[in-house]
Enzyme design. Structure first.
Site, mmCIF file in Angstrom:
data_model
loop_
_atom_site.group_PDB
_atom_site.id
_atom_site.type_symbol
_atom_site.label_atom_id
_atom_site.label_comp_id
_atom_site.label_asym_id
_atom_site.label_seq_id
_atom_site.Cartn_x
_atom_site.Cartn_y
_atom_site.Cartn_z
ATOM 1 N N ARG A 1 48.641 37.561 37.823
ATOM 2 C CA ARG A 1 48.514 36.873 39.098
ATOM 3 C C ARG A 1 49.371 35.618 39.024
ATOM 4 O O ARG A 1 49.580 35.043 37.952
ATOM 5 C CB ARG A 1 47.067 36.482 39.375
ATOM 6 C CG ARG A 1 46.085 37.646 39.417
ATOM 7 C CD ARG A 1 44.660 37.144 39.609
ATOM 8 N NE ARG A 1 43.685 38.227 39.710
ATOM 9 C CZ ARG A 1 43.014 38.727 38.674
ATOM 10 N NH1 ARG A 1 43.206 38.221 37.447
ATOM 11 N NH2 ARG A 1 42.153 39.709 38.847
ATOM 12 N N LYS B 1 40.193 35.620 36.538
ATOM 13 C CA LYS B 1 39.104 35.250 37.431
ATOM 14 C C LYS B 1 37.781 35.218 36.685
ATOM 15 O O LYS B 1 37.516 36.070 35.840
ATOM 16 C CB LYS B 1 39.019 36.240 38.604
ATOM 17 C CG LYS B 1 40.171 36.139 39.599
ATOM 18 C CD LYS B 1 39.954 37.083 40.760
ATOM 19 C CE LYS B 1 41.049 36.932 41.809
ATOM 20 N NZ LYS B 1 40.840 37.854 42.953
ATOM 21 N N ARG C 1 52.679 42.303 40.718
ATOM 22 C CA ARG C 1 51.493 42.753 39.970
ATOM 23 C C ARG C 1 51.124 44.183 40.388
ATOM 24 O O ARG C 1 50.823 45.024 39.537
ATOM 25 C CB ARG C 1 50.348 41.787 40.239
ATOM 26 C CG ARG C 1 48.998 42.160 39.621
ATOM 27 C CD ARG C 1 48.035 41.006 39.819
ATOM 28 N NE ARG C 1 46.635 41.372 39.711
ATOM 29 C CZ ARG C 1 45.942 41.389 38.569
ATOM 30 N NH1 ARG C 1 46.550 41.089 37.438
ATOM 31 N NH2 ARG C 1 44.655 41.707 38.563
#
Length: 310
Positions: free
Chosen positions: A162, A188, A258
């Protein structure tokens, strides 16, 4: 009280008591307005509080069906239903109406969009050619910016990161030639994963560090014109400028690299579980979206190659 007055009271409550953002207030006002317009058209008069209190699930289903016929997506209709739920529950608390219409309503199923990847050639070209794009900021040296952008976008496609993960790297984490062949990424929710780093990525990072100059291990790897951590908006603009000059589609964004990483691995025979680990997805169902992309590619090839496809 008519529907327009009830809507105005609801929006005032959102702003004053819920401290909703102007964007939310505007969106909820528009959604409630759409419902009131639908009811006025189909009931022959603008609804008042009594009419709103008598709404049934069938009325809301009719509204959502009309919106679907007008081209509203599942996501749009789900959002509108959420706004209407909030509106009717506000009226129930403020004016004693029973929110019968929303009690048993289930919103339209949200369909996750299929990831849009670039072709292998286009994805590779981004890393090779984006250095030819020059920023307009005079404080940034062209060769400095070129080396940084090549390193950044080569890293995004080569490792499937990311943009936030790449820009969050420090100098001490930079993958360089001759070092360990993997990179530890914190994604995340603080979840860590290990991704392999290709030689071409290491070479691009090493070239960038020669332009960047030495730094402490905890300093940002990618710097902007003012010597601070590179802003994602600057990176996004660099790719936006490049795609316009190169004639790439509008979905050519940092995140599309990605998607391209995952799609091309899957097309090459990589295991879905392995791709899940490389991307840092918590759920395999998120990764499975890429099977749809691969299936679309197979169908496109079939249509082009099969003698009876037309």
């Amino acid at each position: 009280m008519n529907g327009a007055a009830a809507r105005a009271e609801f929006l005032t409550w959102l702003a004053a008591e819920r401290r909703a953002s102007p964007h939310t207030i505007e969106a909820y006002g528009r959604d409630v307005g759409d419902l009131l317009g639908f009811l006025t058209l189909h009931q022959g008069a603008e609804p008042d509080l009594a009419a709103l209190g008598e709404l049934r699930p069938a009325d809301l289903r009719g509204f959502l069906a009309a919106r679907a016929k007008e081209g509203a997506s599942n996501s749009t209709r789900a959002r509108q239903l959420a706004a209407i739920r909030s509106f009717l529950r506000f009226l129930a608390r403020r004016h004693g109406l029973a929110p019968v219409a929303v009690a048993a309503m289930r919103g339209p199923k949200r369909v996750a969009p299929v990831p849009r990847a670039l072709s292998r050639g286009d994805a590779r070209a981004v890393g090779k050619e984006i250095g030819e794009i020059r920023h307009t900021e005079r404080t940034e040296r062209p060769d400095y910016q070129a080396a940084r952008d090549v390193a950044l976008f080569t890293l995004l496609y080569g490792c499937g990161l990311r943009i936030s993960e790449a820009l969050g790297l420090s100098v001490g984490e930079a993958p360089l030639p001759g070092q360990d062949s993997s990179l530890r990424i914190t994604g995340k929710g603080g979840k860590q994963r290990v991704v392999p780093v290709l030689p071409v990525v290491r070479a691009a990072i090493a070239d960038w560090l020669r332009h960047r100059g030495p730094g402490e291990a905890d300093e940002p790897l990618f710097l902007g014109a003012r010597g601070k951590r590179l802003d994602p908006a600057v990176a996004q603009k660099a790719l936006r400028d490049y795609r316009r000059l190169a004639g790439l589609p509008e979905h050519a964004t940092p995140h599309a690299l990605r998607h391209s990483f995952a799609t091309h691995l899957l097309a090459g025979g990589a295991d879905l579980r392995a791709i899940q680990e490389l991307l840092g997805h918590a759920s395999l169902s998120t990764t499975q979206r890429y099977t749809s992309v691969d299936a679309e590619g197979l169908l496109a090839t079939w249509r082009l190659a099969h003698p009876r496809a037309d």
